[in-house]
Write an enzyme that holds these catalytic residues in place. Structure first.
Site, PDB file in Angstrom:
ATOM      1  N   HIS A 119      13.155 -80.448 -11.144  1.00 10.46           N
ATOM      2  CA  HIS A 119      12.770 -81.648 -10.190  1.00 10.46           C
ATOM      3  C   HIS A 119      11.656 -81.006  -9.460  1.00 10.46           C
ATOM      4  O   HIS A 119      10.918 -81.690  -8.760  1.00 10.46           O
ATOM      5  CB  HIS A 119      13.807 -81.376  -9.311  1.00 10.46           C
ATOM      6  CG  HIS A 119      14.072 -83.056  -8.531  1.00 10.46           C
ATOM      7  ND1 HIS A 119      12.888 -83.491  -7.956  1.00 10.46           N
ATOM      8  CD2 HIS A 119      15.027 -84.034  -8.404  1.00 10.46           C
ATOM      9  CE1 HIS A 119      13.349 -84.657  -7.381  1.00 10.46           C
ATOM     10  NE2 HIS A 119      14.424 -84.973  -7.530  1.00 10.46           N
ATOM     11  N   ASP A 130       8.420 -99.199 -22.569  1.00  9.91           N
ATOM     12  CA  ASP A 130       8.338 -99.707 -23.859  1.00  9.91           C
ATOM     13  C   ASP A 130       7.602 -98.971 -24.743  1.00  9.91           C
ATOM     14  O   ASP A 130       6.131 -99.162 -24.494  1.00  9.91           O
ATOM     15  CB  ASP A 130       8.094-101.275 -23.866  1.00  9.91           C
ATOM     16  CG  ASP A 130       7.922-101.945 -25.117  1.00  9.91           C
ATOM     17  OD1 ASP A 130       8.347-101.482 -26.286  1.00  9.91           O
ATOM     18  OD2 ASP A 130       7.553-103.153 -25.299  1.00  9.91           O
TER      19      ASP A 130
END
Length: 436
Positions: free
Chosen positions: A167, A404
């Site tokens: 992170h 996608d």
């Protein structure tokens, strides 16, 4: 009874940006990055339906994924670098640095893994690569990779892309920027080596303003005090999740709208100042109350004055008092601390009470995103010690189901490192348009 299946590694390689495309670079950590040094590695999985045999996927999809990843790392090179440390921690990229990419094959039931019903938590761990905890592993003698990737093939069903990252290098907004950029390049017929100008990440840490370095000095002091002690490395106890199941709860737009209306009506009835009533607010309120109910179902807590805590984070790219590019790559999150008595949360209108409290706290960001920032670390330590704290990851605004690669929308997105009662994740519904 847990389903038995195997995950077998069939290939491992290291993918770097194109040779000579990125000069050696040192990226200093801001105080907003340093605050995440104690966070466990973030594990995410995207599942895609691809009903082809292993041979086809290995010969067509996997090589293209690796090539497009290399092109993407040209722009997102910190993810191919390492977390290092001298007098203070930093991210370093040198020619030849790369991302470890593991390719595996699994005989697990793909349809079961991507469903919403309860699934064994243990089924997901083998689908993500492992990285060490940033603290205390990083030192002057030891560097930590920023990211690793695992692509798992489910013959005649689909693939999963598991990504583990630290992170301290990137928050959720930055990570999703990377994933969508990778998907966009992969989807391109010509695999263009350039991203649209507005999509290029900004790596300039100077946009994070810290007058006189005050906040950074406070955060580094906190980090050094623990780093220089003989405290053991925080560990993700694999056994914590053994008896747990993973469940996906889907709220429809109609259900969310009804929650918003209920909260708004109560605010009007109570003649209170308007507070933010968003999808995030009402969904988080609902989960906060439900998670407490689950936790208490295994205990005998009856003390109405018992204090519970909710600690979300807020993206501040549009909230800081100075210009902040939306494409800033790093951490740009403010910690919010909301506390309430058990009697308030478990009462008849507990969800409404929770939503109003969360909305008010988010509204306070208008006074300044960094108000109280010097106490974030100490406050977090205090509430974690109570054992009655709930955190949330993700956001409906990230649009993870828009990632996608050319195969259509993901069948499922999962945070793997989340477990037990201390956290939950949020994402937009796969089958409905996002709502704010």
């Amino acid at each position: 009874m847990a389903q038995q299946y195997t995950v077998q590694v069939v290939d491992e390689s290291h993918i770097a940006p194109p040779p000579g495309s990125v000069p050696p670079t040192v990226i200093p950590l801001t105080f907003l990055d340093v605050s995440w040094l104690f966070c466990c590695p973030i594990e995410r999985i995207l599942f895609y339906e691809l009903p082809f045999p292993t041979r086809h996927l290995m010969q067509t999809i996997i090589p293209h994924l690796k090539h497009s990843l290399s092109l993407t790392l040209h722009h997102f090179f910190p993810l191919a670098g390492n977390l290092a440390c001298n007098s203070k921690p930093f991210i370093q990229f040198n020619e030849g640095d790369s991302v470890r990419v593991t390719v595996a094959e699994s005989d697990a039931d793909f349809g079961h893994l991507v469903a919403n019903h309860p699934r064994d938590n243990r089924a997901f761990k083998p689908l993500v690569p492992k990285l060490p905890f940033p603290f205390p592993s990083v030192s002057s003698d030891n560097k930590i990779p920023v990211m690793a990737i695992q692509v798992t093939v489910f013959p005649n069903s689909g693939i999963s892309i598991g990504v583990t990252s630290i992170h301290v290098a990137a928050d959720g907004s930055s990570f999703n920027h990377f994933m969508k950029s990778w998907a966009s390049i992969h989807k391109s017929v010509t695999v263009s080596e350039s991203l649209p100008p507005l999509s290029l990440p900004c790596h300039d840490r100077n946009v994070i303003k810290d007058p006189n370095g005050l906040l950074l000095s406070i955060y580094l002091k906190d980090w050094r005090s623990v780093h220089n002690s003989d405290a053991p490395a925080p560990a993700i106890d694999e056994n914590v999740q053994v008896d747990n199941v993973r469940v996906t709860l889907v709220l429809s737009r109609d259900q969310i709208d009804k929650l918003k209306q209920r909260v708004s009506a109560q605010i009007r009835n109570d003649d209170e100042s308007p507070s933010r009533v968003s999808t995030f607010v009402v969904t988080s309120a609902l989960m906060w109350v439900y998670m407490i109910e689950l936790q208490e179902s295994e205990s005998e807590i009856t003390d109405g004055d018992m204090i519970y805590h909710f600690v979300p984070v807020a993206d501040c790219r549009e909230r800081f008092e100075f210009p902040m590019p939306a494409s800033y790559f790093g951490n740009c999150l403010a910690f919010l601390f909301i506390s309430a008595k058990r009697s308030e949360l478990m009462g008849k209108d507990g969800v409404v009470f929770a939503a109003k409290a969360i909305g008010r706290k988010i509204g306070e960001l208008e006074k300044g995103a960094l108000v109280g920032a010097e106490k974030w670390t100490s406050n977090l330590n205090e509430v974690v010690k109570t054992g009655r704290v709930l955190a949330v990851g993700g956001s409906p605004k990230f649009g993870v189901y828009e990632t996608d690669f050319g195969w259509g929308r993901p069948k499922k997105f999962e945070f793997v490192h989340f477990g037990a009662y201390g956290s939950f994740s949020l994402a937009e519904s796969r089958d409905e348009e996002r709502c704010n």
